[in-house]
Structure formats: C-alpha cells, structure tokens
Design an enzyme around this catalytic site. Structure first.
Site, PDB file in Angstrom:
ATOM      1  N   GLU A   1      71.188  35.165  17.592  1.00 42.42           N
ATOM      2  CA  GLU A   1      70.341  36.676  17.992  1.00 42.42           C
ATOM      3  C   GLU A   1      71.036  37.792  17.354  1.00 42.42           C
ATOM      4  O   GLU A   1      72.381  37.545  17.210  1.00 42.42           O
ATOM      5  CB  GLU A   1      70.116  36.935  18.992  1.00 42.42           C
TER       6      GLU A   1
ATOM      7  N   ASN B   1      63.522  40.200  14.194  1.00 43.63           N
ATOM      8  CA  ASN B   1      64.985  41.227  13.975  1.00 43.63           C
ATOM      9  C   ASN B   1      66.151  40.726  13.198  1.00 43.63           C
ATOM     10  O   ASN B   1      67.391  40.684  13.715  1.00 43.63           O
ATOM     11  CB  ASN B   1      64.939  41.269  16.199  1.00 43.63           C
TER      12      ASN B   1
ATOM     13  N   HIS C   1      67.453  37.357  13.434  1.00 44.84           N
ATOM     14  CA  HIS C   1      67.806  36.601  13.457  1.00 44.84           C
ATOM     15  C   HIS C   1      68.076  35.583  12.436  1.00 44.84           C
ATOM     16  O   HIS C   1      66.721  35.350  11.627  1.00 44.84           O
ATOM     17  CB  HIS C   1      67.100  35.687  15.083  1.00 44.84           C
TER      18      HIS C   1
ATOM     19  N   ASP D   1      67.273  24.626  15.687  1.00 48.48           N
ATOM     20  CA  ASP D   1      68.318  25.525  17.654  1.00 48.48           C
ATOM     21  C   ASP D   1      67.086  24.616  17.694  1.00 48.48           C
ATOM     22  O   ASP D   1      65.379  23.710  17.383  1.00 48.48           O
ATOM     23  CB  ASP D   1      67.125  26.651  17.635  1.00 48.48           C
TER      24      ASP D   1
HETATM   25  C1  F6R Z   1      63.937  28.388  14.280  1.00 50.30           C
HETATM   26  C2  F6R Z   1      64.118  28.781  13.892  1.00 50.30           C
HETATM   27  C3  F6R Z   1      63.462  30.692  13.670  1.00 50.30           C
HETATM   28  C4  F6R Z   1      62.787  30.930  12.953  1.00 50.30           C
HETATM   29  C5  F6R Z   1      62.094  32.725  13.171  1.00 50.30           C
HETATM   30  C6  F6R Z   1      61.371  32.751  12.241  1.00 50.30           C
HETATM   31  O1  F6R Z   1      63.806  26.817  14.073  1.00 50.30           O
HETATM   32  O2  F6R Z   1      64.971  28.632  13.555  1.00 50.30           O
HETATM   33  O3  F6R Z   1      64.669  31.531  13.335  1.00 50.30           O
HETATM   34  O4  F6R Z   1      63.007  30.603  11.279  1.00 50.30           O
HETATM   35  O5  F6R Z   1      62.464  32.922  14.223  1.00 50.30           O
HETATM   36  O6  F6R Z   1      59.722  32.586  12.647  1.00 50.30           O
HETATM   37  P1  F6R Z   1      58.695  32.672  11.706  1.00 50.30           P
HETATM   38  O7  F6R Z   1      58.392  30.955  11.012  1.00 50.30           O
HETATM   39  O8  F6R Z   1      57.639  31.881  13.130  1.00 50.30           O
HETATM   40  O9  F6R Z   1      58.044  33.366  11.974  1.00 50.30           O
END
Ligand code: F6R
Length: 251
Positions: free
Chosen positions: A144, A137, A139, A67
């Site tokens: 989302e 959440n 994702h 992303d």
């Molecule tokens: C990042 C992504 C997100 C993160 C998720 C967890 O490329 O796709 O899904 O993996 O938000 O983020 P952290 O590792 O910062 O807790």
C-alpha cells in the site's frame, strides 16, 4: 517499458495469456508469480483453454502468489488461496506441491512472512515472470502507499480504498478482511519479467501516474518504471489518460 494496447478486456486477457503461454512453452519449468482480483480472471480462463487444447502444460512449473488475506482464510470462500484453486489451479496440471501462497492463517504469521521471503530468495535469479494488477491507489500486491517501499514479505493494514475495492468479492462489507500478508517490492522487482495488466476506466488515472509520474512509495506501482523488463497490457479504457497525454508511448 512496453505498453500494449488492447481494445477491451477480452483482448487484454488474450494478449496477456499469449505472453505467459510463450514463456511456459520456451521454459516449461518457469517459476511464475500469480495475482488475484478481477483483472486476471480472463487471462486465467485463456490459459486454461490453451491447456485444454494441449498447447501448454504446467506440470513442470512452480508458482507463487502475491498476497493473501490475514485470518481464517482457508474457510473463506473468497480467500486468494481459493481464488487460485477455482480460477486456475484445479483446471490445469500444476502440481499442488509446486504452488506457494502466503498462509494468512498461520499461527505465527511473522514466521510465515520469513518462510515466504526465504522461499522467494531461493529461486535462482528471481521469478521468471510476475503478473501484477494495480489497485486504485497504486498498490501492487498489497504493498500500500507509504513513506518507503517495503522490501520483504510483510503484514499490511489495508487502506479504506483497498477494502472498498474488495467489495465485489464479498456479500457483506463487514466480512472483508482488513489486514493481509503480501510479497514485498524486492521479490517483485527481482522478477526477470513483469506483466502488468489493467482494465477499465477506474484504472486510467492511476495507471498514467504510476507509469509517467515520479517514482514514489506513495504510488507503489511507480517503481515498476525502473524495472528492466516491464510489459503493460491494458485496454482502451484503462489507457485513456496515457493515450491522451503520452500517445507515442503505446505500441
Ligand atoms: C491481487 C493483488 C492486487 C490486485 C489489485 C487490482 O493479488 O495483488 O494488487 O492486483 O488490487 O485488483 P483488481 O484486479 O480486482 O482490480
């Protein structure tokens, strides 16, 4: 699904790196999907160490990313493009032309989504590996919670919870982008192998729900339960709910 227990973040990073490194050794021309965020930073440091020791080379590999924020992201120090450069790509021998990240600054963002979906579709039999973190959440990528699983690359309005989660990377809350572009669920689920990494207490409840609750688009990561080859590498804190409720599920 294999759930691999690690005592702490360092062990999680080492074990996750060992899994990715073995793949690269066995298949040097692997196509690997990378994630950003706090969780994979240690894994990337470990991969860099292995590269510096001459154990692995990324020269024949291709990479995709999950992303990117939407907007003038190339100027944004905290863009996922810059994250990947600073935390991995500039330190290894991957060829820049073999790396692909959705361009969140594209003038025609819809066309960019289509380009990215097509680029992913062109990989025979899907990505060899997709690395994933999990949002508070549930994702994955920036897919989302919703009423359906969005299949292809798409633009997403980030939820308040996700925007909050980006705070550690920004000095000013107002500078956190509110929209992003993300790989859809289809390319993630098409990957031959998935590696989900999680660390810290903040992930324990959602990790248990995602892996052992009902499969529902309200918790996008729950779809990973039905993937043909999912490996979860997580530390004691992130696994605490699973240790309590499903102790036999952990390797
Ligand atoms: C990042 C992504 C997100 C993160 C998720 C967890 O490329 O796709 O899904 O993996 O938000 O983020 P952290 O590792 O910062 O807790």
């Amino acid at each position: 699904m294999n759930i691999i227990f690690c005592e702490d973040y360092e062990e999680m990073s080492r074990k996750a790196a060992a899994i990715i490194a073995s793949k690269i050794i066995l298949k040097p021309d692997s196509v690997i999907g990378f994630a950003t965020g706090a969780t994979p930073i240690g894994l990337y440091k470990e991969l860099i160490k292995r590269y510096e020791k001459g154990e692995i080379s990324f020269a024949d590999m291709r990479t995709f990313n999950l992303d990117e924020y939407l907007g003038e992201i190339k100027d944004l120090e905290t863009s996922f493009y810059n994250f990947m450069q600073n935390n991995l790509f500039l330190h290894i021998d991957v060829k820049p032309e073999n790396t692909d990240i959705p361009d969140g600054s594209a003038a025609d963002i819809q066309a960019e989504c289509e380009r990215y979906t097509e680029a992913l579709d062109l990989i025979p039999e899907g990505l060899d590996f997709q690395i994933l973190g999990i949002g508070a959440n549930g994702h994955i990528g920036f897919n989302e919670p919703d009423d359906y699983f969005p299949l292809d690359t798409h633009i997403v309005e980030l939820t308040e919870e996700t925007i909050e989660g980006q705070k550690p990377f920004f000095d000013d809350y107002n500078k956190i982008p509110k929209r992003a572009v993300t790989m859809g669920i289809r390319a993630i689920m098409n990957a031959k192998q998935l590696l989900l990494i999680a660390s810290g207490d903040g992930k324990s409840k959602i990790l248990e729900k995602a892996l052992f609750g009902p499969v529902t688009p309200n918790i996008p990561a729950s779809i990973l339960q039905i993937h043909r080859c999912l490996t979860v590498v997580a530390d004691r804190a992130a696994l605490s709910q699973i240790i309590e409720k499903h102790p036999d599920a952990i390797l």
